[in-house]
Write a protein that holds these residues in place. Sequence first.
Motif, short mmCIF file in Angstrom:
data_model
loop_
_atom_site.label_atom_id
_atom_site.label_comp_id
_atom_site.label_asym_id
_atom_site.label_seq_id
_atom_site.Cartn_x
_atom_site.Cartn_y
_atom_site.Cartn_z
N CYS A 72 0.86 -1.19 0.00
CA CYS A 72 0.00 0.00 0.00
C CYS A 72 0.89 1.24 0.00
O CYS A 72 1.81 1.34 0.81
CB CYS A 72 -0.90 0.00 1.23
N LEU A 73 0.62 2.15 -0.92
CA LEU A 73 1.35 3.41 -0.98
C LEU A 73 0.50 4.53 -0.40
O LEU A 73 -0.70 4.63 -0.70
CB LEU A 73 1.72 3.76 -2.43
N SER A 74 1.11 5.37 0.43
CA SER A 74 0.41 6.48 1.05
C SER A 74 1.31 7.71 1.04
O SER A 74 2.54 7.58 1.12
CB SER A 74 0.03 6.13 2.49
N HIS A 75 0.70 8.89 0.91
CA HIS A 75 1.47 10.14 0.91
C HIS A 75 2.61 10.07 -0.12
O HIS A 75 3.74 10.46 0.17
CB HIS A 75 2.02 10.44 2.30
N GLY B 223 -5.05 7.09 -5.29
CA GLY B 223 -5.53 6.68 -6.61
C GLY B 223 -6.58 5.59 -6.57
O GLY B 223 -7.38 5.47 -7.51
N HIS B 224 -6.61 4.78 -5.52
CA HIS B 224 -7.62 3.74 -5.37
C HIS B 224 -8.65 4.11 -4.29
O HIS B 224 -9.81 4.33 -4.58
CB HIS B 224 -6.96 2.41 -5.03
N GLY C 199 -6.20 12.64 -8.95
CA GLY C 199 -7.25 11.70 -8.62
C GLY C 199 -6.97 10.25 -8.93
O GLY C 199 -7.84 9.41 -8.71
N GLY C 200 -5.78 9.93 -9.43
CA GLY C 200 -5.49 8.54 -9.75
C GLY C 200 -6.47 7.99 -10.77
O GLY C 200 -6.59 8.50 -11.88
N HIS C 201 -7.24 6.96 -10.38
CA HIS C 201 -8.19 6.32 -11.28
C HIS C 201 -9.55 7.00 -11.30
O HIS C 201 -10.49 6.46 -11.89
CB HIS C 201 -8.35 4.85 -10.89
N LEU C 202 -9.68 8.15 -10.67
CA LEU C 202 -11.00 8.78 -10.52
C LEU C 202 -11.65 9.06 -11.87
O LEU C 202 -12.85 8.79 -12.06
CB LEU C 202 -10.87 10.06 -9.70
N ARG D 129 -16.24 18.97 -2.44
CA ARG D 129 -14.84 19.20 -2.09
C ARG D 129 -14.21 17.86 -1.74
O ARG D 129 -14.65 17.17 -0.81
CB ARG D 129 -14.74 20.14 -0.90
N ALA D 130 -13.15 17.50 -2.47
CA ALA D 130 -12.55 16.18 -2.28
C ALA D 130 -11.05 16.21 -2.53
O ALA D 130 -10.49 15.28 -3.13
CB ALA D 130 -13.22 15.17 -3.22
N CYS D 131 -10.39 17.28 -2.07
CA CYS D 131 -8.95 17.39 -2.28
C CYS D 131 -8.21 16.32 -1.47
O CYS D 131 -8.34 16.28 -0.24
CB CYS D 131 -8.45 18.77 -1.88
N PRO D 132 -7.45 15.45 -2.12
CA PRO D 132 -6.77 14.38 -1.37
C PRO D 132 -5.67 14.89 -0.45
O PRO D 132 -5.23 14.16 0.44
CB PRO D 132 -6.20 13.48 -2.48
N GLN D 133 -5.22 16.13 -0.64
CA GLN D 133 -4.19 16.68 0.23
C GLN D 133 -4.79 17.48 1.40
O GLN D 133 -4.05 17.97 2.24
CB GLN D 133 -3.27 17.61 -0.58
N GLU D 134 -6.11 17.63 1.43
CA GLU D 134 -6.78 18.33 2.54
C GLU D 134 -7.96 17.46 2.98
O GLU D 134 -9.12 17.79 2.73
CB GLU D 134 -7.24 19.72 2.09
N LEU D 135 -7.67 16.37 3.65
CA LEU D 135 -8.70 15.42 4.04
C LEU D 135 -9.55 15.96 5.19
O LEU D 135 -9.05 16.72 6.03
CB LEU D 135 -8.06 14.09 4.44
#
Length: 366
Positions: free
Chosen positions: A169-172, A197-198, A232-235, A283-289
Amino acid sequence: MTESDHAPDTGLCRISADTDGLPALLRLRTLLRERLGVELIHLGDPALDAAATGKVTQRLCVPVGTARERALLDSEADHRVIQHLILNPDSVDSCTGRRRRIALISNASAVADLGPLPAATVLPALESAAAHLCRATGLDVHPLPVTAHTPQDLAATATALAPGFAAVCLSHTHPAYVGAVRAALEHTGTPLVDTTGHAHAVAVVAATLNALHHKAVPTRTAHVILAGADRGGHLFDLLLAIGVGSLTLHETGTPPEHPAGPADLLVDLTGVPAPEDGTPVLRACPQELPPLQETARRPHPFHTLAALLATAAHSRRLTRHHLLTAARALADLAGPGQLLPSIDQPGLAQALAAAMARDPAHSTDA
């Protein structure tokens, strides 16, 4: 908000106070010392105290109380198992703990909006994620910060670690590094799960489905704007796969508006201003959860990460069909008026994993 209690053995009072930021905390500390005196109080930060525990730890799974039991951990016993694995290479998962072991890796190349950081600084975030995932799945999640300055370096490290883990699993981790690791692991038999991405993408898709449903807009006729597709990776692919009728990519520097008038939804991954034409914004910024207590309104990777990891570890693969199934199941689990269920909803990970297990996955890898 404050809490207090008294230690029965000393009679001392312990008070926990939450402040709205570091300046308020510093003012509170100064006030306490002026009023009570340095010698009467001990000040500490509960976040630092929790981090200092390490948050997760290993457990011993075999008895070692007798000489015979300890002998099963001897080199002679190991040699017997190794010989068995040489003759039966497909039995590694049944003869070792690999089937329940997850490598949680990051090179700290995408920690919030702080940019690349020294690898060790991401360890607290990895330990917190490991604690959540262990609690939700029972898997052994190992936080592993890695110093890797190029995508090839991180890919080589992940490939070297892969034989000991059921999934990586990759994170950050920046998308450029994620792509290199995915390519390197493709032929190893060890699946890759990407937190952004997933897991985050699946949660965003589920929130999109419910946002459109609440407006009574059929997915096949919906006009959706996606701002920040590169984050968004695969979004993008998943939104098309669930049948969004019109998907417009928003480029930085241009107004996030649909040329034919207000769109049905703007999915924002970058923090763009709300469109002046009245288009509603997710709002769905992956860097501001969002804070964990607000996850019924905004997507968070923890909505799906545990289930995706459990599925990947069990089936040794993660496909696009798994992701789509998880997105639809997550949307269905939201309560009335909610975009998503809370990540603390009992049985959430198990329900999503069960849905993916019931729905046969296609052969296309995600």
